[in-house]
Design a protein around this motif. Sequence first.
Motif, PDB file in Angstrom:
ATOM      1  N   LYS A   1     -41.887 -18.178  79.409  1.00 50.78           N
ATOM      2  CA  LYS A   1     -42.659 -19.108  80.219  1.00 50.78           C
ATOM      3  C   LYS A   1     -41.836 -19.612  81.402  1.00 50.78           C
ATOM      4  O   LYS A   1     -40.610 -19.750  81.319  1.00 50.78           O
ATOM      5  CB  LYS A   1     -43.079 -20.316  79.384  1.00 50.78           C
ATOM      6  CG  LYS A   1     -44.291 -20.088  78.497  1.00 50.78           C
ATOM      7  CD  LYS A   1     -45.591 -20.032  79.278  1.00 50.78           C
ATOM      8  CE  LYS A   1     -46.793 -20.128  78.346  1.00 50.78           C
ATOM      9  NZ  LYS A   1     -48.059 -19.839  79.020  1.00 50.78           N
ATOM     10  N   GLN A   2     -42.545 -19.908  82.486  1.00 52.65           N
ATOM     11  CA  GLN A   2     -41.975 -20.641  83.605  1.00 52.65           C
ATOM     12  C   GLN A   2     -42.529 -22.061  83.553  1.00 52.65           C
ATOM     13  O   GLN A   2     -43.242 -22.425  82.621  1.00 52.65           O
ATOM     14  CB  GLN A   2     -42.334 -19.935  84.919  1.00 52.65           C
ATOM     15  CG  GLN A   2     -41.786 -18.514  85.005  1.00 52.65           C
ATOM     16  CD  GLN A   2     -42.415 -17.698  86.118  1.00 52.65           C
ATOM     17  OE1 GLN A   2     -43.402 -18.101  86.721  1.00 52.65           O
ATOM     18  NE2 GLN A   2     -41.843 -16.524  86.376  1.00 52.65           N
TER      19      GLN A   2
ATOM     20  N   MET B   1     -50.400 -14.363  84.846  1.00 54.13           N
ATOM     21  CA  MET B   1     -50.913 -15.732  84.789  1.00 54.13           C
ATOM     22  C   MET B   1     -50.391 -16.492  83.569  1.00 54.13           C
ATOM     23  O   MET B   1     -50.309 -17.728  83.604  1.00 54.13           O
ATOM     24  CB  MET B   1     -52.441 -15.726  84.791  1.00 54.13           C
ATOM     25  CG  MET B   1     -53.082 -15.031  83.616  1.00 54.13           C
ATOM     26  SD  MET B   1     -54.882 -14.999  83.785  1.00 54.13           S
ATOM     27  CE  MET B   1     -55.333 -14.139  82.287  1.00 54.13           C
ATOM     28  N   CYS B   2     -50.010 -15.775  82.514  1.00 49.73           N
ATOM     29  CA  CYS B   2     -49.501 -16.448  81.313  1.00 49.73           C
ATOM     30  C   CYS B   2     -48.142 -17.108  81.541  1.00 49.73           C
ATOM     31  O   CYS B   2     -47.711 -17.935  80.742  1.00 49.73           O
ATOM     32  CB  CYS B   2     -49.404 -15.464  80.157  1.00 49.73           C
ATOM     33  SG  CYS B   2     -48.358 -14.014  80.495  1.00 49.73           S
TER      34      CYS B   2
ATOM     35  N   SER C   1     -53.882  -7.528  86.825  1.00 49.74           N
ATOM     36  CA  SER C   1     -55.147  -8.258  86.735  1.00 49.74           C
ATOM     37  C   SER C   1     -54.863  -9.652  86.209  1.00 49.74           C
ATOM     38  O   SER C   1     -54.015  -9.848  85.343  1.00 49.74           O
ATOM     39  CB  SER C   1     -56.108  -7.530  85.800  1.00 49.74           C
ATOM     40  OG  SER C   1     -57.326  -8.238  85.658  1.00 49.74           O
ATOM     41  N   SER C   2     -55.581 -10.627  86.764  1.00 50.33           N
ATOM     42  CA  SER C   2     -55.461 -12.007  86.306  1.00 50.33           C
ATOM     43  C   SER C   2     -56.741 -12.728  86.642  1.00 50.33           C
ATOM     44  O   SER C   2     -57.650 -12.173  87.278  1.00 50.33           O
ATOM     45  CB  SER C   2     -54.281 -12.692  86.972  1.00 50.33           C
ATOM     46  OG  SER C   2     -54.601 -13.011  88.321  1.00 50.33           O
ATOM     47  N   CYS C   3     -56.826 -13.997  86.267  1.00 53.37           N
ATOM     48  CA  CYS C   3     -57.997 -14.801  86.644  1.00 53.37           C
ATOM     49  C   CYS C   3     -58.060 -15.013  88.151  1.00 53.37           C
ATOM     50  O   CYS C   3     -59.078 -15.449  88.675  1.00 53.37           O
ATOM     51  CB  CYS C   3     -57.971 -16.140  85.915  1.00 53.37           C
ATOM     52  SG  CYS C   3     -58.304 -15.982  84.150  1.00 53.37           S
ATOM     53  N   GLY C   4     -56.968 -14.694  88.850  1.00 51.33           N
ATOM     54  CA  GLY C   4     -56.946 -14.742  90.310  1.00 51.33           C
ATOM     55  C   GLY C   4     -56.930 -13.370  90.935  1.00 51.33           C
ATOM     56  O   GLY C   4     -56.488 -13.209  92.072  1.00 51.33           O
TER      57      GLY C   4
ATOM     58  N   TYR D   1     -52.932 -21.784  73.941  1.00 55.01           N
ATOM     59  CA  TYR D   1     -52.610 -20.361  73.977  1.00 55.01           C
ATOM     60  C   TYR D   1     -51.901 -20.065  75.295  1.00 55.01           C
ATOM     61  O   TYR D   1     -51.956 -20.844  76.238  1.00 55.01           O
ATOM     62  CB  TYR D   1     -53.893 -19.524  73.865  1.00 55.01           C
ATOM     63  CG  TYR D   1     -54.740 -19.884  72.670  1.00 55.01           C
ATOM     64  CD1 TYR D   1     -54.674 -19.151  71.496  1.00 55.01           C
ATOM     65  CD2 TYR D   1     -55.578 -20.994  72.708  1.00 55.01           C
ATOM     66  CE1 TYR D   1     -55.438 -19.498  70.388  1.00 55.01           C
ATOM     67  CE2 TYR D   1     -56.335 -21.354  71.609  1.00 55.01           C
ATOM     68  CZ  TYR D   1     -56.268 -20.605  70.442  1.00 55.01           C
ATOM     69  OH  TYR D   1     -57.016 -20.976  69.346  1.00 55.01           O
ATOM     70  N   ASP D   2     -51.248 -18.920  75.343  1.00 54.51           N
ATOM     71  CA  ASP D   2     -50.563 -18.537  76.581  1.00 54.51           C
ATOM     72  C   ASP D   2     -51.537 -18.103  77.659  1.00 54.51           C
ATOM     73  O   ASP D   2     -51.237 -18.209  78.849  1.00 54.51           O
ATOM     74  CB  ASP D   2     -49.557 -17.411  76.302  1.00 54.51           C
ATOM     75  CG  ASP D   2     -48.382 -17.892  75.479  1.00 54.51           C
ATOM     76  OD1 ASP D   2     -47.752 -18.886  75.883  1.00 54.51           O
ATOM     77  OD2 ASP D   2     -48.098 -17.285  74.433  1.00 54.51           O
TER      78      ASP D   2
END
Length: 332
Positions: free
Chosen positions: A23-24, A259-260, A325-328, A273-274
């Motif tokens: 994680k960041q 994105m996680c 791929s991401s939500c963005g 969740y991540d």
Amino acid sequence: MVQSLNTAQITPFHQKVKSPLTKQKITVLQINLGRRCNLACTHCHVEASPKRTEELSPEICEQLIEIINRFEQIETVDLTGGAPEMNYGFRPLVEAAREKGKEVIVRSNLTIFFEPGFEDLPEYFARHQLRVVASLPCYLQENVDKQRGAGVYNESIEAIKKLNQLGYGNDPNLILDLVYNPGLPVSNSFSLTPDQQKLEQDYKEYLNERFDLKFNNLFTITNLPIGRTKQYLQRRNLEKPYLQFLEENYNPVTLPQLMCRNELSIDYLGNIYDCDFNQMEGLPAKMKNGKNLTVAELLKAESLDVIEMIQTASYCYGCTAGSGSSCGGSLI
């Protein structure tokens, strides 16, 4: 781009990455408010529908508002569902986040504007300067109605017109983004999502010429083999071949932008969740002591940054294949 498949086993994602995925600093809260929705789309990984009743409780809503108020590092509150607007807590969370100066994203299916009791949503979005991320899986009517139901395309076009009239797509404070989802495969001739920039231009030209519509960005999102997509693939014996295809197209350049890395995904029960995909597959985020993370634990810890290792699974290849791929949208 179509790739030939091999018969090898799928490499566990954590082995493919080689070094741990960590994680960041957390800057994004993505909150799934529930599974109630006015649609039941074939590709929905949340498996939302009008028949679902699960939604946020008042207690969890208050905890989330406390987190928004307490942690200045949060930059974005991303509200999803189901149709997030239909589930408890939508407006209280919007107003708490905007009061603290956070960007608020609402992931809207657009057709919700035409449901009884929700007709004021376009004006509400504009008044609070919400960033609207709206599903429009194709600019052609036939493809949209096939994925999301008869009549959805026309209602979506009318909804975008309403948003445009309020300034969305023109006013720099009123951002309207559209989301492309590819159709589900009918054979093992899989392909990656199209180039995002080129497809965005195609969308803009078609929607402007045909309907005089404007929007800001197009996000291309890969279908991950979870939820209804996984069930669809399993019925056709395509789940493993599809995962193999995604692994064959794994691109390590996508890893820093996942994105996680800087997001917490929170469900309507307050579990963390991540990412949204782990949420739907029931793979909870872990604290450093191995305990499952909840909103209550975050408040007790007085920190958002309590996760060290991101939980991964084979479907993570969907976020790291090709351009990512991401939500963005695409990552590179």
